[in-house]
Design a protein around this motif. Structure first.
Motif, mmCIF file in Angstrom:
data_model
loop_
_atom_site.group_PDB
_atom_site.id
_atom_site.type_symbol
_atom_site.label_atom_id
_atom_site.label_comp_id
_atom_site.label_asym_id
_atom_site.label_seq_id
_atom_site.Cartn_x
_atom_site.Cartn_y
_atom_site.Cartn_z
ATOM 1 N N GLU A 156 -5.030 -27.903 12.978
ATOM 2 C CA GLU A 156 -5.218 -29.010 12.054
ATOM 3 C C GLU A 156 -6.512 -29.779 12.241
ATOM 4 O O GLU A 156 -6.832 -30.637 11.420
ATOM 5 C CB GLU A 156 -4.043 -29.981 12.187
ATOM 6 C CG GLU A 156 -2.723 -29.365 11.785
ATOM 7 C CD GLU A 156 -1.551 -30.308 11.997
ATOM 8 O OE1 GLU A 156 -1.789 -31.469 12.364
ATOM 9 O OE2 GLU A 156 -0.422 -29.880 11.792
ATOM 10 N N SER A 157 -7.274 -29.485 13.255
ATOM 11 C CA SER A 157 -8.432 -30.326 13.583
ATOM 12 C C SER A 157 -9.485 -30.384 12.477
ATOM 13 O O SER A 157 -9.976 -31.471 12.158
ATOM 14 C CB SER A 157 -9.064 -29.886 14.899
ATOM 15 O OG SER A 157 -9.639 -28.607 14.765
ATOM 16 N N GLU A 158 -9.821 -29.251 11.886
ATOM 17 C CA GLU A 158 -10.838 -29.265 10.840
ATOM 18 C C GLU A 158 -10.381 -30.024 9.604
ATOM 19 O O GLU A 158 -11.128 -30.823 9.045
ATOM 20 C CB GLU A 158 -11.253 -27.841 10.466
ATOM 21 C CG GLU A 158 -12.138 -27.200 11.499
ATOM 22 C CD GLU A 158 -12.598 -25.812 11.069
ATOM 23 O OE1 GLU A 158 -12.271 -25.375 9.947
ATOM 24 O OE2 GLU A 158 -13.294 -25.172 11.865
ATOM 25 N N GLN A 159 -9.144 -29.771 9.179
ATOM 26 C CA GLN A 159 -8.623 -30.486 8.013
ATOM 27 C C GLN A 159 -8.531 -31.981 8.292
ATOM 28 O O GLN A 159 -8.881 -32.802 7.451
ATOM 29 C CB GLN A 159 -7.245 -29.957 7.628
ATOM 30 C CG GLN A 159 -7.277 -28.600 6.982
ATOM 31 C CD GLN A 159 -5.876 -28.123 6.616
ATOM 32 O OE1 GLN A 159 -4.892 -28.541 7.209
ATOM 33 N NE2 GLN A 159 -5.797 -27.228 5.640
ATOM 34 N N GLU A 160 -8.078 -32.320 9.466
ATOM 35 C CA GLU A 160 -7.940 -33.729 9.823
ATOM 36 C C GLU A 160 -9.303 -34.405 9.897
ATOM 37 O O GLU A 160 -9.450 -35.547 9.470
ATOM 38 C CB GLU A 160 -7.198 -33.885 11.162
ATOM 39 C CG GLU A 160 -5.729 -33.576 11.068
ATOM 40 C CD GLU A 160 -5.001 -34.454 10.063
ATOM 41 O OE1 GLU A 160 -5.219 -35.682 10.059
ATOM 42 O OE2 GLU A 160 -4.226 -33.904 9.261
ATOM 43 N N GLU A 161 -10.273 -33.698 10.425
ATOM 44 C CA GLU A 161 -11.618 -34.276 10.528
ATOM 45 C C GLU A 161 -12.181 -34.569 9.138
ATOM 46 O O GLU A 161 -12.758 -35.632 8.899
ATOM 47 C CB GLU A 161 -12.553 -33.333 11.294
ATOM 48 C CG GLU A 161 -13.885 -33.939 11.632
ATOM 49 C CD GLU A 161 -13.790 -35.189 12.493
ATOM 50 O OE1 GLU A 161 -14.633 -36.094 12.317
ATOM 51 O OE2 GLU A 161 -12.887 -35.281 13.340
ATOM 52 N N MET A 162 -11.985 -33.636 8.209
ATOM 53 C CA MET A 162 -12.472 -33.855 6.846
ATOM 54 C C MET A 162 -11.737 -35.019 6.199
ATOM 55 O O MET A 162 -12.341 -35.866 5.543
ATOM 56 C CB MET A 162 -12.319 -32.587 6.009
ATOM 57 C CG MET A 162 -12.885 -32.731 4.612
ATOM 58 S SD MET A 162 -14.605 -33.277 4.560
ATOM 59 C CE MET A 162 -15.442 -31.731 4.704
ATOM 60 N N LYS A 163 -10.410 -35.085 6.397
ATOM 61 C CA LYS A 163 -9.643 -36.201 5.856
ATOM 62 C C LYS A 163 -10.156 -37.522 6.423
ATOM 63 O O LYS A 163 -10.323 -38.494 5.694
ATOM 64 C CB LYS A 163 -8.152 -36.060 6.192
ATOM 65 C CG LYS A 163 -7.397 -35.101 5.329
ATOM 66 C CD LYS A 163 -5.931 -35.120 5.744
ATOM 67 C CE LYS A 163 -5.161 -33.988 5.119
ATOM 68 N NZ LYS A 163 -3.787 -33.926 5.621
#
Length: 174
Positions: free
Chosen positions: A106-113
């Motif tokens: 989830e890190s990439e999606q969370e970072e973008m969010k």
């Protein structure tokens, strides 16, 4: 034969309920509150269905009502009080360990969010509606009650701010 208000409302709820809850969640960050916002949207829809002129699509009208509900809620004293409490609670919960697989996944999606949600609301709103909900500039204009040129400007500035934030994040990670 014309449909009754109840039949129209039932159809609208089934067709748009889920996406309106997701929209509200993007504003209020709480699933139950998002559902409450959408319930209020449908109440207003029912109450004002006779006044709906069909100048715009039902979907854009519902989006506009939902966004206004969320903005009113976020300005309310109740929200500010509850939000302060949840910040303290989330600070504690962030100390709890999570599994490595979940973090990687989830890190990439969370970072973008996080980057998108760190944008000022006027940019975040148009970016969300344009990129995540695929609304046209005209539809966004109806939903937000802004001129199309204002929306274009906010999209452009929002993208630039997002690009700068992404570059800063890369610098700090590297």
């Amino acid at each position: 034969m014309e449909s009754s208000k109840e039949e129209i409302l039932e159809e609208v709820m089934g067709k748009h309920g889920g996406e309106l809850v997701r929209l509200a969640f993007n504003y209020v960050k709480d699933n139950e509150t998002a559902k409450d916002m959408v319930q209020n949207t449908f109440i207003k829809c029912y109450e004002n269905l006779d006044n709906f002129r069909s100048d715009s699509a039902m979907k854009t009208w519902l989006y506009r009502i939902t966004i206004n509900q969320c903005k009113d809620y976020l300005r309310s004293w109740h929200y500010r009080k509850v939000h302060a409490r949840s910040l303290v609670g989330s600070a504690f919960n962030s100390l709890l360990p999570s599994t490595e697989d979940e973090v990687i996944k989830e890190s990439e999606q969370e970072e973008m969010k996080k980057l998108i949600f760190s944008l000022p609301p006027k940019y975040r709103e148009v970016i969300f509606l344009f990129y995540y909900k695929s609304f046209s500039l005209g539809e966004i204009s109806e939903i937000t009650d802004l001129k199309i040129n204002t929306i274009k400007t906010r999209l452009s500035r929002g993208r630039q701010k997002l690009k700068n934030l992404m570059e800063e994040a890369t610098i700090y990670e590297g």
